[in-house]
Scaffold this motif. Structure first.
Motif, PDB file in Angstrom:
ATOM      1  N   GLU A   1      27.789  60.546 -51.756  1.00 31.57           N
ATOM      2  CA  GLU A   1      28.517  60.279 -53.017  1.00 31.57           C
ATOM      3  C   GLU A   1      30.013  60.988 -52.897  1.00 31.57           C
ATOM      4  O   GLU A   1      30.863  60.297 -53.204  1.00 31.57           O
ATOM      5  CB  GLU A   1      27.925  61.133 -54.230  1.00 31.57           C
ATOM      6  N   SER A   2      30.048  62.006 -51.947  1.00 27.43           N
ATOM      7  CA  SER A   2      31.494  62.834 -51.959  1.00 27.43           C
ATOM      8  C   SER A   2      32.364  61.783 -51.197  1.00 27.43           C
ATOM      9  O   SER A   2      33.470  61.542 -51.388  1.00 27.43           O
ATOM     10  CB  SER A   2      31.353  64.203 -51.376  1.00 27.43           C
ATOM     11  N   ARG A   3      31.819  61.133 -49.997  1.00 31.19           N
ATOM     12  CA  ARG A   3      32.301  60.169 -49.134  1.00 31.19           C
ATOM     13  C   ARG A   3      33.156  58.897 -50.066  1.00 31.19           C
ATOM     14  O   ARG A   3      34.047  58.725 -49.587  1.00 31.19           O
ATOM     15  CB  ARG A   3      31.470  59.929 -47.865  1.00 31.19           C
ATOM     16  N   ILE A   4      32.043  58.321 -50.689  1.00 28.11           N
ATOM     17  CA  ILE A   4      32.310  57.350 -51.600  1.00 28.11           C
ATOM     18  C   ILE A   4      33.568  57.850 -52.348  1.00 28.11           C
ATOM     19  O   ILE A   4      34.711  56.914 -52.532  1.00 28.11           O
ATOM     20  CB  ILE A   4      31.354  56.704 -52.307  1.00 28.11           C
ATOM     21  N   ARG A   5      33.630  58.910 -53.063  1.00 32.55           N
ATOM     22  CA  ARG A   5      34.735  59.539 -53.924  1.00 32.55           C
ATOM     23  C   ARG A   5      35.991  59.534 -53.217  1.00 32.55           C
ATOM     24  O   ARG A   5      37.283  59.220 -53.429  1.00 32.55           O
ATOM     25  CB  ARG A   5      34.318  60.588 -54.621  1.00 32.55           C
TER      26      ARG A   5
ATOM     27  N   GLU B   1      32.180  55.697 -42.993  1.00 35.84           N
ATOM     28  CA  GLU B   1      31.583  55.687 -41.737  1.00 35.84           C
ATOM     29  C   GLU B   1      30.379  56.408 -41.657  1.00 35.84           C
ATOM     30  O   GLU B   1      30.496  57.480 -42.185  1.00 35.84           O
ATOM     31  CB  GLU B   1      32.246  55.822 -40.532  1.00 35.84           C
ATOM     32  N   GLY B   2      29.240  56.237 -41.157  1.00 38.40           N
ATOM     33  CA  GLY B   2      28.046  57.100 -41.234  1.00 38.40           C
ATOM     34  C   GLY B   2      27.181  56.739 -42.377  1.00 38.40           C
ATOM     35  O   GLY B   2      26.152  57.665 -42.289  1.00 38.40           O
ATOM     36  N   ILE B   3      27.469  56.280 -43.515  1.00 42.36           N
ATOM     37  CA  ILE B   3      26.878  56.375 -44.808  1.00 42.36           C
ATOM     38  C   ILE B   3      25.628  55.525 -44.413  1.00 42.36           C
ATOM     39  O   ILE B   3      24.305  55.976 -45.133  1.00 42.36           O
ATOM     40  CB  ILE B   3      27.749  55.698 -46.018  1.00 42.36           C
TER      41      ILE B   3
ATOM     42  N   LEU C   1      17.692  55.144 -55.673  1.00 40.87           N
ATOM     43  CA  LEU C   1      18.983  55.709 -55.689  1.00 40.87           C
ATOM     44  C   LEU C   1      19.792  55.785 -54.801  1.00 40.87           C
ATOM     45  O   LEU C   1      21.013  55.676 -54.418  1.00 40.87           O
ATOM     46  CB  LEU C   1      19.008  57.138 -56.445  1.00 40.87           C
ATOM     47  N   ALA C   2      19.062  56.161 -53.528  1.00 41.89           N
ATOM     48  CA  ALA C   2      19.717  56.241 -52.110  1.00 41.89           C
ATOM     49  C   ALA C   2      20.180  54.737 -51.748  1.00 41.89           C
ATOM     50  O   ALA C   2      21.355  54.691 -51.269  1.00 41.89           O
ATOM     51  CB  ALA C   2      18.604  56.755 -51.052  1.00 41.89           C
ATOM     52  N   LEU C   3      19.432  53.662 -52.090  1.00 41.93           N
ATOM     53  CA  LEU C   3      19.879  52.126 -51.638  1.00 41.93           C
ATOM     54  C   LEU C   3      21.012  51.887 -52.645  1.00 41.93           C
ATOM     55  O   LEU C   3      21.987  51.439 -52.048  1.00 41.93           O
ATOM     56  CB  LEU C   3      18.627  51.274 -51.867  1.00 41.93           C
ATOM     57  N   ASP C   4      21.173  52.541 -53.921  1.00 46.10           N
ATOM     58  CA  ASP C   4      22.055  52.097 -54.835  1.00 46.10           C
ATOM     59  C   ASP C   4      23.547  52.852 -54.393  1.00 46.10           C
ATOM     60  O   ASP C   4      24.779  52.095 -54.188  1.00 46.10           O
ATOM     61  CB  ASP C   4      22.147  52.711 -56.230  1.00 46.10           C
ATOM     62  N   LYS C   5      23.586  54.029 -53.499  1.00 48.01           N
ATOM     63  CA  LYS C   5      24.739  54.341 -52.771  1.00 48.01           C
ATOM     64  C   LYS C   5      25.092  53.675 -51.535  1.00 48.01           C
ATOM     65  O   LYS C   5      26.242  53.100 -51.419  1.00 48.01           O
ATOM     66  CB  LYS C   5      24.488  55.854 -52.355  1.00 48.01           C
ATOM     67  N   LYS C   6      24.013  52.859 -50.907  1.00 49.88           N
ATOM     68  CA  LYS C   6      24.534  51.953 -50.106  1.00 49.88           C
ATOM     69  C   LYS C   6      25.121  50.563 -50.572  1.00 49.88           C
ATOM     70  O   LYS C   6      26.056  50.027 -49.956  1.00 49.88           O
ATOM     71  CB  LYS C   6      23.230  51.625 -49.321  1.00 49.88           C
TER      72      LYS C   6
END
Length: 735
Positions: A70-74, A86-88, A121-126
């Motif tokens: 989540e932090s990387r996306i932000r 990268e690496g998500i 929820l994890a897939l949602d981040k993807k």
């Protein structure tokens, strides 16, 4: 007597040990199985607990990883930099793999829902990451403020944290449950271990108690056996004393009866008196035979019958026995003959007395049960080696025979061939039983074959040692010398307290050229010998005031006389002759006294002092300190060739045997020493050295190792034998 309850207790103890062992083994196996099962379950639970611990730790990492995504996306939106994305995918994939592992074999539905929700929820981040990349590639920027300021994003983040917390809490509860279960399993294993230890201690205590009790019982049993053995020894000694006394009390009057009957038979009697005297003679002899059988049987039962080896001539023995029965056979019109195999060595070593007893019994039975025909004695070699021969004897007759079904019983006590045998022929049925026992004592055996009305044959064998020196000189005794009134009379002192025996001895000795005196006890004998010289003493054993043993001791030690002393006793117990000889007497004759035996005995001792030749005079004047020629002269009967031969053999053989004995002792060869000491007893007996050295030879014969006692005994034997050989050389030079 052995307690039967003790024997039963031994059996019960053995059964208890076996049952306890089986029960303990079964319980031990059961406990071991349960212990193994608990250990296996404990290991499985520990593995599960370890897995849960790792999963709990991983859950915290998942929470951190998802929040990190989540932090990387932000950060990528804020900086419009795709490198933050990268690496998500890799992180989300790792989370998915871990969540799948949690879902596998999970039986908790609530936890499964939380895991599934966390996966969504994890897939949602993807998915968000893919949208941002698409926007970047299509618009050239990722300036999507909705993803940062959107309240839903915050809710999702909180939800992720909440779900991971709930899953962690569930896992903690499971871990607590597993820990408790492990504790229970551990306690159970501890209980099993304590139970096993308690079982072993209890079993050991029970077995130990019974072992101690058993030892106590055995100790008591051993004490009882010791007491019983002592009582048995006392009983045996009492029995021996009783038999000795009974032998004396019965034989003494019988001796008088038979002695005077013999004297009556030599007088001129009418036919009626002759018949009466003959009946008395037969009755007395039958009664004596019965007494002898009973005493022999008692001695065999008590283990008092001894086999005493000695050197004897087999030809001479068989001829003597044949001569003994010659007159009886002629009276019944029978012929008696003997045949000895020529290859059999004449001089053997064995118990000639017991062999004579066996032959006399068998030949006596053969003559007794044979009315016409013959009695035959055959002797042949069953087997022979250099030093030993097994002689096979056969006594056959042409008598009434024995039925085949009765043959198996003839050697049993109080058994005879037929029930009518006792009525028609007399006897106790003990003779053949005694014969078999005597043969077995000499390591032999006996068998019988018979046909009714055709005859009976008894065959037996006995092993004998072959004497190293075969003596061919004939041993003769010439009693005629003392019947010649022109010769110097022999001086004899008779010592007997029984008036009947005194009268009998008086009538017997008056027939010879003998000057004799009669005294009543040992004290009178000692007093008489102190004032008058005699050539021979005939000494009774049981007498008042002073017995024969004490009187002999006084004669030897106080009067210092070497006069020959012949024991006369009604005792017939084993070892009586040896006892007499050990007390200083020269020979032994058993009552009832037989005229022929008495005169032969007197002749054997009388000829030593008779002045038949100058050589005899010279020999009688020599006093030797070590060798005693009494025994040799008693059996030589004045045969100087025999005496010279035997003495030379002693001189030649004894030093050689002594050297072998000394070498064996120095080399610590106990077996050869023991054999050598035993053989020496036979070698030195002829020269009268056995009373002097027997105790020392016994020490060597019983030794197990070299010690001070055996060393001193050997030194004394060596000293005495050297001096004895020197004296023997002096004796030989007289001839």
């Amino acid at each position: 007597m052995i307690n039967i309850s003790s024997v039963m207790g031994n059996k019960r103890f053995a059964y208890l040990i076996v049952l306890t062992f089986i029960a303990d083994s079964i319980l031990l196996i059961a406990i071991q199985i349960n212990s193994a099962r608990n250990t296996k379950e404990l290991i499985r639970n520990n593995n599960t607990l370890l897995h849960e611990l790792r999963s709990s730790n991983h859950l915290r990492e998942i929470d951190r990883d998802i929040l990190g995504v989540e932090s990387r996306i932000r950060a990528s939106i804020a900086t419009n930099d795709t490198t933050h994305l990268e690496g998500i995918d890799q992180k989300i994939d790792e989370v998915e793999v871990f969540l799948d592992s949690l879902s596998k074999d999970n039986s908790d539905e609530a936890e499964e829902k939380l895991i599934h929700r966390l996966s969504v929820l994890a897939l949602d981040k993807k998915i968000v990451k893919e949208k941002l990349l698409n926007r970047y590639f299509s618009l050239g920027n990722m300036d999507d403020k909705t993803s940062i300021a959107n309240p839903r994003a915050r809710i999702i983040s909180n939800e992720i944290t909440s779900i991971t917390g709930q899953i962690y809490k569930i896992r903690q509860i499971q871990m607590a449950s597993l820990s408790k279960k492990n504790e229970e399993i551990g306690n159970k294993a501890k209980i099993y271990d304590i139970s096993l230890l308690a079982l072993l201690v209890l079993s050991g205590s029970i077995i130990g108690f019974h072992i101690i009790r058993q030892f106590r019982r055995q100790h008591l049993l051993i004490q009882e056996l010791n007491i019983a053995e002592k009582n048995a020894t006392i009983a045996a000694q009492t029995k021996e004393n009783f038999l000795a006394n009974m032998s004396h009390e019965i034989r003494t009057p019988l001796s008088g009866i038979l002695g005077f009957t013999n004297l009556l038979q030599k007088r001129t009697l009418d036919s009626t008196a002759t018949e009466f005297v003959s009946s008395i003679q037969r009755s007395g002899e039958n009664l004596m035979a019965i007494v002898n059988d009973i005493l022999d049987l008692s001695k065999i039962e008590a283990g008092m019958m001894r086999i005493t080896p000695g050197t004897f001539s087999i030809n001479g023995l068989v001829n003597s026995v044949e001569t003994l029965f010659l007159e009886r056979a002629k009276e019944k019109g029978l012929t008696i003959s003997s045949n000895i195999e020529q290859s059999i060595p004449d001089t053997l070593i064995g118990d000639a007395t017991r062999l004579t007893q066996v032959l006399v019994n068998l030949i006596g039975n053969a003559i007794k049960f044979t009315h016409q025909g013959k009695v035959t004695i055959e002797v042949n070699a069953k087997s022979q080696t250099k030093n030993q021969i097994i002689l096979n004897f056969k006594v056959s007759d042409t008598g009434i025979g024995i039925n085949k079904e009765k043959l198996v019983e003839v050697f049993e006590r109080f058994k005879q061939g037929e029930d009518s045998t006792t009525r028609n022929y007399g006897g106790t049925g003990l003779g053949l039983s005694i014969v078999k026992s005597l043969i077995l004592l000499q390591n032999g055996d006996i068998e019988v074959s018979s046909e009714p009305e055709k005859g009976t044959a008894f065959s037996f064998y006995i092993p004998y040692n072959i004497s190293e020196e075969q003596l061919n000189a004939a041993i003769t005794i010439n009693p005629e010398y003392f019947k010649d009134k022109t010769n110097t009379p022999l001086r004899v002192l008779v010592v007997d307290d029984n008036a009947i025996n005194q009268s009998l001895m008086e009538h017997l000795l008056l027939q010879w050229n003998i000057d004799f005196n009669i005294v009543f006890n040992g004290q009178e004998a000692v007093d008489q010998l102190a004032i008058k010289a005699y050539d021979l003493v005939l000494m009774d054993i049981q007498m008042p005031i002073m017995d024969g043993y004490t009187a002999t001791q006084q004669i030897r030690e106080v009067l210092k006389l070497d006069i020959p002393i012949v024991a006369m006793t009604a005792h017939a117990m084993a070892g009586e002759r040896e006892k007499c000889l050990s007390r200083g007497m020269n020979e032994y004759i058993s009552k009832p006294i037989k005229e022929e035996e008495l005169f032969k005995l007197i002749s054997s001792f009388g000829l030593e002092n008779a002045k038949q030749s100058s050589k005899g005079t010279e020999t009688s004047q020599i006093k030797f300190l070590y060798i005693d020629l009494t025994y040799m002269k008693s059996i030589s009967g004045g045969n100087t060739v025999f005496e010279q031969t035997v003495t030379k053999q002693f001189i030649n053989n004894v030093p050689e045997h002594l050297q072998l004995l000394l070498s064996a002792y120095e080399n610590n060869n106990v077996v050869i020493v023991k054999h050598g000491a035993h053989d020496f007893k036979s070698s030195i007996a002829i020269m009268g050295l056995l009373p002097l050295l027997e105790e020392k030879l016994d020490v060597l014969e019983m030794m197990t190792e070299r010690n001070e006692e055996s060393k001193k005994a050997l030194e004394e034997i060596e000293r005495v034998l050297h001096l004895a050989v020197a004296e023997a050389k002096v004796f030989v030079n007289i001839f």
